[in-house]
Scaffold this motif. Structure first.
Motif, mmCIF file in Angstrom:
data_model
loop_
_atom_site.group_PDB
_atom_site.id
_atom_site.type_symbol
_atom_site.label_atom_id
_atom_site.label_comp_id
_atom_site.label_asym_id
_atom_site.label_seq_id
_atom_site.Cartn_x
_atom_site.Cartn_y
_atom_site.Cartn_z
ATOM 1 N N ASP A 15 -86.390 18.236 5.462
ATOM 2 C CA ASP A 15 -87.510 18.918 4.821
ATOM 3 C C ASP A 15 -88.488 19.324 5.918
ATOM 4 O O ASP A 15 -89.096 18.457 6.578
ATOM 5 N N ALA A 87 -84.242 22.137 -6.088
ATOM 6 C CA ALA A 87 -85.071 21.395 -7.051
ATOM 7 C C ALA A 87 -84.269 20.616 -8.087
ATOM 8 O O ALA A 87 -84.630 19.472 -8.408
ATOM 9 N N TYR A 89 -81.683 18.910 -7.819
ATOM 10 C CA TYR A 89 -81.071 17.715 -7.250
ATOM 11 C C TYR A 89 -82.105 16.655 -6.850
ATOM 12 O O TYR A 89 -81.741 15.633 -6.279
ATOM 13 N N ARG A 90 -83.383 16.919 -7.143
ATOM 14 C CA ARG A 90 -84.411 15.918 -6.883
ATOM 15 C C ARG A 90 -84.388 14.899 -8.012
ATOM 16 O O ARG A 90 -84.733 15.210 -9.152
ATOM 17 N N LYS A 94 -89.883 16.828 -11.263
ATOM 18 C CA LYS A 94 -91.093 17.495 -10.806
ATOM 19 C C LYS A 94 -92.214 16.503 -10.486
ATOM 20 O O LYS A 94 -93.053 16.764 -9.628
ATOM 21 N N LYS A 97 -92.217 14.753 -6.528
ATOM 22 C CA LYS A 97 -92.011 15.618 -5.365
ATOM 23 C C LYS A 97 -92.761 15.063 -4.163
ATOM 24 O O LYS A 97 -93.984 14.928 -4.171
ATOM 25 N N ASN A 101 -88.174 12.653 -0.976
ATOM 26 C CA ASN A 101 -87.328 13.059 -2.101
ATOM 27 C C ASN A 101 -86.764 14.460 -1.888
ATOM 28 O O ASN A 101 -85.626 14.755 -2.282
ATOM 29 N N ASP A 102 -87.555 15.342 -1.286
ATOM 30 C CA ASP A 102 -87.061 16.695 -1.005
ATOM 31 C C ASP A 102 -85.922 16.667 0.002
ATOM 32 O O ASP A 102 -84.928 17.388 -0.151
ATOM 33 N N ALA A 105 -82.856 15.510 -1.725
ATOM 34 C CA ALA A 105 -82.327 16.543 -2.599
ATOM 35 C C ALA A 105 -81.603 17.625 -1.799
ATOM 36 O O ALA A 105 -80.556 18.135 -2.226
#
Length: 366
Positions: A15, A87, A89-90, A94, A97, A101-102, A105
């Motif tokens: 990320d 998104a 696969y997170r 929502k 975030k 976690n990003d 994912a």
């Protein structure tokens, strides 16, 4: 991370941000080997210890193409993924975030066999895209400058038609006219705004010159320029923005990538189509639609087969739908031209497959 742990890594999700890169690395079984934030410099040094061919994935964001090029130079398998594909696969959804976690994912999304990846742009292609972005910025800034001048003049009862050419023609006369109620300070301010307008025009002219050079020197851009509704700016933007057209399986997929196909809300075998999806690159789609609109409005001046089809479609469905239909057709024709090496023919008549041809009457068969 020691050498033993580095050798176990088969997939990495990163990320990106300006100062901190969050890393999430897993082994062949999907077990987390390394998950930690680090600086960009330390991340590049860490990547040097990864095994050759290791998959390193990140979102297609600012600076991602530069990082991907660095990874490719190290012998790694660099992949870029569009953010809206990451998104789902997170695991935290929502509400959860964050960078860790990003990164997880991204790592998970990169493992999917049918994931669509963004091709890594070369420095030359990215330079052409940057030129178009600058041109759009100058154009928006010029529109804002013109509206600002027009609004200030309106405050003093000076209202003119909306065309910029009309305002440009009368602005100097208005500033020199002592009979209006413009204060001296406002006259000076408007003079500076007019000078800024002239400077923006010069910047736009320079961008257009560079785009013309690109179109004249690029064989594929010259081919794209042959299509009705595609000018130098669109031809240059398409070639720079897409690059390798073979990344799409067929012409339909290319049109869908540009967001020029109908959206669907179908269920239970009942097909329900809506407006176009508007996915993909907004800039390319806007250029294709604007150029198609010009071609539709001037179709009555041409006699080729494509123009006759446009006139019939315009009379039946309206010019708006005809415009979008031509933009989608141009996208498909572009894919065919770029992948098969053909040239555009406005009078082209497609061959009907034998299975779809009407059967002759029984009397003729006898």
């Amino acid at each position: 991370m020691n050498e033993c742990a580095a050798a176990r890594v088969v997939r990495v999700g990163v990320d990106l941000s300006k100062r901190v890169y969050q890393v999430h690395a897993v082994d062949r079984s999907g077990e987390v080997v390394f998950a930690k934030p680090m600086s960009p410099e330390r991340f590049l040094a860490w990547c040097a210890d990864l095994p050759v061919g290791c998959l390193v994935a990140t979102e297609a964001c600012g600076g991602a193409h530069h990082i991907a090029r660095r990874m490719l130079a190290m012998g790694l398998d660099a992949r870029l993924i569009a953010a809206h594909f990451v998104a789902p696969y997170r695991l935290a959804g929502k509400s959860g975030k964050n960078d860790a976690n990003d990164a997880a994912a991204i790592c998970e999304a990169a493992s999917r066999p049918h994931m669509h990846f963004v091709p890594v742009k070369t420095t030359e292609r990215q330079g052409q895209v940057a030129l178009h972005r600058l041109r759009e910025g100058y154009k928006e800034e010029r529109s804002a400058c013109i509206n600002r001048i027009r609004g200030l003049l309106t405050e003093f009862g000076l209202v003119f038609p909306k065309r910029p050419e009309t305002l440009r023609r009368v602005l100097i006369e208005v500033l020199e006219d002592g009979s209006n109620e413009l204060p001296g300070l406002v006259r000076l301010a408007l003079e500076r705004a007019h000078a800024h307008w002239v400077e923006l025009d010069a910047q736009l002219a320079w961008c257009d010159q560079q785009i013309d050079v690109h179109v004249r020197t690029d064989v594929r851009a010259k081919k794209a320029l042959q299509l009705q509704g595609i000018g130098p700016i669109t031809a240059s933007a398409i070639i720079a923005g897409v690059g390798d057209f073979t990344q799409f399986r067929n012409a339909r997929q290319f049109g869908a990538w540009l967001g020029l196909v109908p959206s669907q809300n179908s269920s239970g075998g009942k097909v329900s189509l809506g407006g176009i999806t508007k996915r993909g690159d907004d800039y390319l789609r806007t250029l294709l639609i604007q150029g198609a609109k010009a071609a539709v409005m001037t179709a009555n001046k041409r006699t080729d087969r494509l123009s006759r089809w446009l006139l019939q479609l315009k009379a039946r469905a309206g010019w708006q739908k005809a415009t979008v239909a031509l933009a989608n057709k141009n996208a498909r024709v572009l894919w065919t031209i770029m992948t098969h090496g053909t040239t555009f023919d406005a009078d082209y008549l497609p061959q009907i497959p034998a299975a779809r041809q009407p059967k002759p009457p029984a009397a003729q068969l006898a």
